[in-house]
Design a protein around this motif. Structure first.
Motif, PDB file in Angstrom:
ATOM      1  N   HIS A 162       0.834  -1.211   0.000  1.00 10.50           N
ATOM      2  CA  HIS A 162       0.000   0.000   0.000  1.00 10.50           C
ATOM      3  C   HIS A 162       0.860   1.249   0.000  1.00 10.50           C
ATOM      4  CE1 HIS A 162      -4.128  -1.375   0.232  1.00 10.50           C
ATOM      5  NE2 HIS A 162      -3.812  -2.263   1.157  1.00 10.50           N
ATOM      6  N   SER A 167      -1.553   4.278  -1.701  1.00  6.76           N
ATOM      7  CA  SER A 167      -2.969   4.222  -1.363  1.00  6.76           C
ATOM      8  C   SER A 167      -3.195   4.799   0.023  1.00  6.76           C
ATOM      9  CB  SER A 167      -3.475   2.774  -1.422  1.00  6.76           C
ATOM     10  OG  SER A 167      -2.935   2.016  -0.365  1.00  6.76           O
ATOM     11  N   GLN A 170      -1.925   3.040   4.127  1.00  2.00           N
ATOM     12  CA  GLN A 170      -0.485   2.837   4.207  1.00  2.00           C
ATOM     13  C   GLN A 170       0.045   3.067   5.614  1.00  2.00           C
ATOM     14  OE1 GLN A 170       1.783   6.337   2.546  1.00  2.00           O
ATOM     15  NE2 GLN A 170      -0.096   6.617   1.392  1.00  2.00           N
ATOM     16  N   LEU A 326      -5.894  -2.517  -2.337  1.00  8.03           N
ATOM     17  CA  LEU A 326      -4.622  -2.743  -3.011  1.00  8.03           C
ATOM     18  C   LEU A 326      -4.834  -3.072  -4.477  1.00  8.03           C
ATOM     19  CD1 LEU A 326      -1.568  -3.009  -2.903  1.00  8.03           C
ATOM     20  CD2 LEU A 326      -1.861  -5.396  -2.182  1.00  8.03           C
TER      21      LEU A 326
END
Length: 375
Positions: A162, A167, A170, A326
């Motif tokens: 991530h 994204s 994270q 993800l």
């Protein structure tokens, strides 16, 4: 017009190379290999990954205390497989499993590395000193089952992924993991603000299977291990001991050196082991650790809600039925996002999004080949 993603990576890598166990050990100096071969787990890991013919040679030489003529060993293999025999000789040479020695009459021969032979006998026949992590433990009051360990390992490892794709999920990645990503060239500092951004190699890394990702990541970690003040041989030995551990069983940290305890904490951050507290006297290996020396991609148990399908239309619209953030982030590497629903993402392949993907190292073949369009 569909392509199943079902928890798997959307694309396949083309440029990133991941050394297997043999290739990694071949790159080590002979003195390092000799130190490694003082540890039975590493000898077993090396033996297990040898070609079939090489295993045959090792077993026939295991109880021979004198050099055997090379011509005699060559006769053990059919002439139809002479090329395989030559490759095996090279592999055993490069791994320092056997050494060249002369026999009476001046003929060349082979003899197994004394240290390797001694410790391989121990793991095959029994004996030797108990491993540090095999100390007896009291029953855990809060034991962890396999399902929990799989979920934990997946969560910790996906934190790294991530972070790479930028994204929103994270949180939790350690500064140490970020340093490894930068060292490996999977990410680099942005020239504008200095924040880590993904590189071409990083895109290729995301397209690997999980076992290959973890192995590559650990290789990069091992490259920096001496700079951390840790002992490479000690850490590798522990890593291979984990590979022979039992999933769902807890192990003791009693007797571990400070260096190994530090290494254990790093493995904990990456999801290879679970430890309730930093000073807890026990830990649980996860499936990621059990896969490390073999490269086998035994899947972790995943949430069924994270599985889904991709549908690609002839107007270049892409529909991804998935709840996985993800997977959505991976799709966003080469698509422009339009809409996001609880279990559906609508995106489109545009000239700009594909051009950006090509600049990042994702090839047209990867995009076309893995998004199979069925008329």
């Amino acid at each position: 017009m569909s392509n199943t993603i079902s928890g798997k990576n959307l694309l396949r890598p083309t440029g990133l190379q991941c050394k297997n166990l043999q290739e990694y050990l071949k790159s080590r100096p002979s003195e390092v290999l000799n130190k490694l071969y003082h540890n039975p787990p590493i000898c077993l890991a090396v033996f297990r990954e040898l070609p079939v013919i090489a295993k045959h040679y090792v077993m026939r030489l295991l109880f021979v205390e004198q050099p055997v003529p090379q011509a005699v060993i060559a006769s053990w293999c059919s002439k139809l497989h002479f090329e395989e025999h030559q490759k095996v000789v090279l592999v055993l040479n490069e791994l320092n499993v056997w050494n060249e020695a002369s026999i009476p009459g001046g003929l060349p021969g082979w003899i197994l590395n004394t240290t390797f032979k001694k410790n391989l006998k121990i793991v095959l026949l029994g004996g030797g000193k108990p491993w540090t992590m095999s100390n007896q433990l009291e029953t855990d009051s809060k034991p962890r089952d396999v399902a929990f360990l799989d979920s934990y390992a997946l969560e910790r490892w996906e934190c790294v992924l991530h972070y790479m794709v930028g994204s929103q999920q994270q949180e939790g990645i350690s500064a140490d993991a970020v340093r490894i990503l930068l060292h490996a060239g999977l990410m680099k500092r942005d020239e504008a603000d200095g924040s880590p951004v993904i590189t071409q190699a990083g895109f290729q890394f995301l397209l690997l299977e999980t076992a290959s990702q973890v192995w590559y990541f650990i290789l990069q970690y091992l490259d920096t291990i001496e700079a951390r003040g840790l002992d490479l041989v000690e850490c590798l030995t522990f890593l291979f001991q984990l590979n022979f551990s039992t999933l769902g069983k807890d192990y003791s940290t009693e007797g571990m050196s400070e260096g190994l305890l530090t290494f254990l904490q790093h493995l904990r951050e990456f999801g290879l082991v679970y430890q309730r507290k930093r000073k807890a006297g026990r830990f649980y290996p996860t499936r990621l650790a059990l896969n490390i020396a073999t490269g086998q991609n035994k899947p972790l148990s995943r949430d069924p809600e994270k599985e889904g399908y991709i549908v690609v239309e002839t107007n270049y619209r892409v529909y991804a039925y998935t709840n996985s953030n993800l997977q959505v982030a991976l799709l966003g590497l080469f698509c422009e996002m339009l809409y996001r629903f609880p279990n559906l993402v609508v995106s489109i392949l545009t000239r700009d999004s594909v051009r950006q993907a090509l600049k990042s190292g994702i090839t047209a073949t990867q995009i076309v080949g893995n998004m199979l369009i069925v008329k």
